[in-house]
Design a protein around this motif. Structure first.
Motif, PDB file in Angstrom:
ATOM      1  N   UNK A  58      37.842  53.669  45.927  1.00 18.73           N
ATOM      2  CA  UNK A  58      38.837  54.533  46.562  1.00 18.73           C
ATOM      3  C   UNK A  58      40.236  54.256  45.994  1.00 18.73           C
ATOM      4  N   UNK A  59      40.543  52.986  45.769  1.00 18.72           N
ATOM      5  CA  UNK A  59      41.838  52.637  45.173  1.00 18.72           C
ATOM      6  C   UNK A  59      41.986  53.215  43.774  1.00 18.72           C
ATOM      7  N   UNK A  60      40.931  53.129  42.969  1.00 19.07           N
ATOM      8  CA  UNK A  60      40.981  53.698  41.617  1.00 19.07           C
ATOM      9  C   UNK A  60      41.126  55.220  41.682  1.00 19.07           C
ATOM     10  N   UNK A  61      40.426  55.854  42.607  1.00 22.73           N
ATOM     11  CA  UNK A  61      40.526  57.299  42.766  1.00 22.73           C
ATOM     12  C   UNK A  61      41.947  57.717  43.164  1.00 22.73           C
ATOM     13  N   UNK A 110      51.093  53.376  34.782  1.00 25.50           N
ATOM     14  CA  UNK A 110      49.678  53.640  35.059  1.00 25.50           C
ATOM     15  C   UNK A 110      48.926  52.345  35.339  1.00 25.50           C
ATOM     16  N   UNK A 111      49.193  51.320  34.542  1.00 23.60           N
ATOM     17  CA  UNK A 111      48.534  50.018  34.752  1.00 23.60           C
ATOM     18  C   UNK A 111      48.923  49.455  36.113  1.00 23.60           C
ATOM     19  N   UNK A 112      50.205  49.550  36.454  1.00 25.11           N
ATOM     20  CA  UNK A 112      50.662  49.041  37.758  1.00 25.11           C
ATOM     21  C   UNK A 112      50.005  49.817  38.899  1.00 25.11           C
ATOM     22  N   UNK A 113      49.906  51.134  38.768  1.00 28.35           N
ATOM     23  CA  UNK A 113      49.294  51.945  39.821  1.00 28.35           C
ATOM     24  C   UNK A 113      47.825  51.579  40.004  1.00 28.35           C
ATOM     25  N   UNK A 114      47.086  51.505  38.904  1.00 27.04           N
ATOM     26  CA  UNK A 114      45.665  51.158  39.008  1.00 27.04           C
ATOM     27  C   UNK A 114      45.488  49.743  39.558  1.00 27.04           C
ATOM     28  N   UNK A 115      46.351  48.825  39.157  1.00 26.45           N
ATOM     29  CA  UNK A 115      46.251  47.445  39.639  1.00 26.45           C
ATOM     30  C   UNK A 115      46.522  47.353  41.136  1.00 26.45           C
ATOM     31  N   UNK A 116      47.653  47.896  41.573  1.00 31.10           N
ATOM     32  CA  UNK A 116      48.018  47.770  42.982  1.00 31.10           C
ATOM     33  C   UNK A 116      47.105  48.582  43.900  1.00 31.10           C
ATOM     34  N   UNK A 120      44.710  46.866  46.585  1.00 34.69           N
ATOM     35  CA  UNK A 120      44.863  47.341  47.960  1.00 34.69           C
ATOM     36  C   UNK A 120      43.554  47.868  48.520  1.00 34.69           C
ATOM     37  N   UNK A 121      42.840  48.639  47.717  1.00 33.92           N
ATOM     38  CA  UNK A 121      41.539  49.152  48.146  1.00 33.92           C
ATOM     39  C   UNK A 121      40.531  48.043  48.337  1.00 33.92           C
ATOM     40  N   UNK A 122      40.561  47.054  47.438  1.00 36.66           N
ATOM     41  CA  UNK A 122      39.665  45.905  47.563  1.00 36.66           C
ATOM     42  C   UNK A 122      39.937  45.147  48.859  1.00 36.66           C
ATOM     43  N   UNK A 123      41.195  44.934  49.179  1.00 36.82           N
ATOM     44  CA  UNK A 123      41.574  44.224  50.402  1.00 36.82           C
ATOM     45  C   UNK A 123      41.175  45.017  51.646  1.00 36.82           C
ATOM     46  N   UNK A 124      41.540  46.285  51.691  1.00 40.20           N
ATOM     47  CA  UNK A 124      41.244  47.111  52.873  1.00 40.20           C
ATOM     48  C   UNK A 124      39.733  47.282  53.038  1.00 40.20           C
ATOM     49  N   UNK A 125      39.040  47.551  51.941  1.00 42.53           N
ATOM     50  CA  UNK A 125      37.586  47.721  52.017  1.00 42.53           C
ATOM     51  C   UNK A 125      36.878  46.443  52.434  1.00 42.53           C
TER      52      UNK A 125
END
Length: 182
Positions: A58-61, A110-116, A120-125
């Motif tokens: 979801x974060x990557x999307x 783009x790298x910063x967006x995909x990273x954060x 964030x998605x990893x943490x929330x999920x």
């Protein structure tokens, strides 16, 4: 940042505490109780793994959507007619710099967006997986009232032993980290 902040990477307690818990598992519980606890632990682990993967996806999307939206906005800004000069009341004219290159989406952004968004998605999920897994494990353990009573009694005895061990170590002036094996 500690690895304990991500649910997927959390570790168990120290070796002494783990051995004490294993001892209580062997002596205070029946085979069906141990199977129920192992099933509950497996459910939590499964929920955390699935939640972390879904959160990462979801974060990557969302990062992809943000990147695409930024690119569309940049293209729309670039295509519009922009003023090149400002004329003041006294008649003087000042040139306006072209800001288009400064708002262009960059690879670093783009790298910063995909990273954060990924983290964030990893943490929330992962945390959502802990919550849903804990609820599912709780239902597994409380399904049989007699088994639940035995498990609760064993857990109370385990907690009392841990507190006794911690109190003994505090009396002998050892640190709490040494007692808990951290």
């Amino acid at each position: 940042m500690s690895t304990d902040s991500l649910a997927l990477l959390r570790k168990n307690a120290g070796q002494d505490i783990a051995a004490l818990a294993e001892d209580h598992l062997k002596h205070d519980l029946q085979d069906a109780d141990r199977d129920a606890l192992k099933s509950a632990a497996s459910k939590i682990s499964t929920h955390v793994t699935i939640g972390s993967l879904v959160g990462l996806g979801l974060g990557a999307y969302l990062a992809f959507r943000l990147r695409r939206t930024r690119m569309q906005m940049f293209n729309a800004l670039r295509a519009t007619e922009k003023p090149t000069h400002v004329k003041f009341a006294d008649g003087r004219e000042e040139a306006l710099p072209d800001m288009t290159p400064y708002v262009r989406p960059s690879t670093l952004g783009d790298v910063a967006a995909y990273t954060f968004f990924g983290f964030g998605g990893l943490f929330v999920g992962g945390e959502t997986g802990v919550l849903t897994g804990s609820a599912s494990a709780g239902r597994t353990i409380t399904r049989d009232p007699e088994s639940r009573e035995r498990i609760e009694t064993a857990f109370r005895r385990f907690r009392a032993d841990v507190l006794r061990k911690e109190a003994d170590s505090l009396d002998t002036r050892r640190g709490v980290k040494e007692v808990l094996g951290l």
